[in-house]
Design a protein around this motif. Sequence first.
Motif, PDB file in Angstrom:
ATOM      1  N   CYS A  68       0.825  -1.216   0.000  1.00  0.00           N
ATOM      2  CA  CYS A  68       0.000   0.000   0.000  1.00  0.00           C
ATOM      3  C   CYS A  68       0.856   1.262   0.000  1.00  0.00           C
ATOM      4  O   CYS A  68       0.514   2.248  -0.666  1.00  0.00           O
ATOM      5  CB  CYS A  68      -0.940  -0.008   1.202  1.00  0.00           C
ATOM      6  N   LEU A  69       1.958   1.253   0.727  1.00  0.00           N
ATOM      7  CA  LEU A  69       2.843   2.417   0.716  1.00  0.00           C
ATOM      8  C   LEU A  69       3.466   2.611  -0.664  1.00  0.00           C
ATOM      9  O   LEU A  69       3.598   3.744  -1.152  1.00  0.00           O
ATOM     10  CB  LEU A  69       3.934   2.269   1.781  1.00  0.00           C
ATOM     11  N   LEU A  70       3.832   1.509  -1.315  1.00  0.00           N
ATOM     12  CA  LEU A  70       4.377   1.606  -2.670  1.00  0.00           C
ATOM     13  C   LEU A  70       3.309   2.095  -3.642  1.00  0.00           C
ATOM     14  O   LEU A  70       3.574   2.964  -4.501  1.00  0.00           O
ATOM     15  CB  LEU A  70       4.909   0.233  -3.114  1.00  0.00           C
ATOM     16  N   LEU A  71       2.089   1.585  -3.509  1.00  0.00           N
ATOM     17  CA  LEU A  71       0.999   2.019  -4.377  1.00  0.00           C
ATOM     18  C   LEU A  71       0.671   3.488  -4.143  1.00  0.00           C
ATOM     19  O   LEU A  71       0.394   4.233  -5.090  1.00  0.00           O
ATOM     20  CB  LEU A  71      -0.235   1.154  -4.132  1.00  0.00           C
ATOM     21  N   TYR A  72       0.720   3.924  -2.872  1.00  0.00           N
ATOM     22  CA  TYR A  72       0.478   5.330  -2.556  1.00  0.00           C
ATOM     23  C   TYR A  72       1.500   6.212  -3.258  1.00  0.00           C
ATOM     24  O   TYR A  72       1.156   7.229  -3.868  1.00  0.00           O
ATOM     25  CB  TYR A  72       0.550   5.536  -1.041  1.00  0.00           C
TER      26      TYR A  72
END
Length: 492
Positions: A68-72
Amino acid sequence: MNFWFLLLLGLATYLMVQRSALGITRTPVWLLWLVLMTPALLLTGWTARYGIKQPPPPSLIIGSSIVCLLLYWLLFQWGRTASTDKQTEPQTPKPESVIHPTAEPVPVRPIEPTEESQLRNCFPWSVYYIQNLEYRPQAIICRGQLRTTPQQAYQRIKANVESQFGDRFLLIFQEGVNGKPFFVLVPNSQAASAANQNKTEKLTRPGLALLLLITTLFTTTFVGSRISGVELTTLQSNPQTLLEGLPYSLGLITILGTHELGHYLTAKFYKIRSTLPYFIPMPFFLGTFGAFIQMRSPIPNRKALFDISIAGPIAGFIATLPILIWGLAHSEIVPMNEKMGILNPDALNPKYSILLALLSKIALGSQLTAKSAIDLHPLAVAGFLGLIVTALNLMPVGQLDGGHIVHAMFGQRTAMMIGQIARLLLLLLSLVQSEFFVWAIILLFMPLVDEPALNDVSELDNGRDILGLMAMALLIIIILPLPQAIANLLQI
């Protein structure tokens, strides 16, 4: 993970994403918020399905957090690229757009070679001795030696530029990485299209603001009735029970509205074009995603930046105090539980915040003991959320109100260092109070660079510096837990 944890985590995440992403990336704020909230929602679903006695596998939480942090980050950068490619009229000049412009050319005639002598004549040697002109596609950077005070230099050169070139340029005064101030002339696209804007855009829309306010009053009242313990089946059979949510609704709307009005009225005082405060109604969560205003004019100097930024938290905090104290006075005392924390759904441990503990002791007196917790009245819930909103906005990072405040006090470069230190300190605090861990992670991904004022060099007076330090002290006593020595003194 319980209801209160998810509630406050969602509020904190949305406010931080909104402050860091709005105006920088075209990716919708709600989408960025949803991505960051996914690990928390997965943990909530696991707990609801299997109970708290069966913890989720570490790979589920760690893996989803990394993804999720990478997608953000990917969504933020994609939206930022799209914004750079499509934006034709930035609201306020940003440092990176001044030095390394990438936007499409604005419809303003660039300076011609024959006009260079006119430009140089705008810089008297006794005010600012010009040494070098750097031409960029979207800016003219003027470097030299400052010979007088920053305020006098900016006013004199601004008057000279306007007399020579009219309103063709915005004049920006910034401090370079070497500590030497320099001037930047940016084409004034707002002036170039002002006539069209006046015809097609109505900045203040009182009808829309009133409609959103009424809708938010309904949604927050609905959520407030649920906080008051009204079941959905009871609400369907007896709609009058909806009124039990009014204390929460009116309290929260008063706090959020007063906060934004503080920004709005101060912006109007400085003659900065800004929209009315608009609420964001939601039929779940807190009943609202907060309120906002948009400023459509550059901020003239650090004094205005400071006043506009600090007016919101101060106004919101002043509104929060009586609401929270009254709500605490009408709350119930319950026995303390070892597993009880600041975000427990059944009761609140006031010792997780210095200020909250002091206000609780004032409101409840001798009823509050070392073995007591507080079952919050709905109005106290609104007041407690007001404290959380105040603390979040005062975080001295990036484009949060606190980031603007330290920028105005210490300058852009020092403010970036303060923001980085604040990130690390909050991360360390999360080791003591785990509730702050997700907030600390979000701050790590928040840009530290703040938008500059037109005159970003002139410093504040001592009175504003003291007020800014008091605001940072307020942040500290909200987020730090109550020391045991003070707890013993208060007998709680």
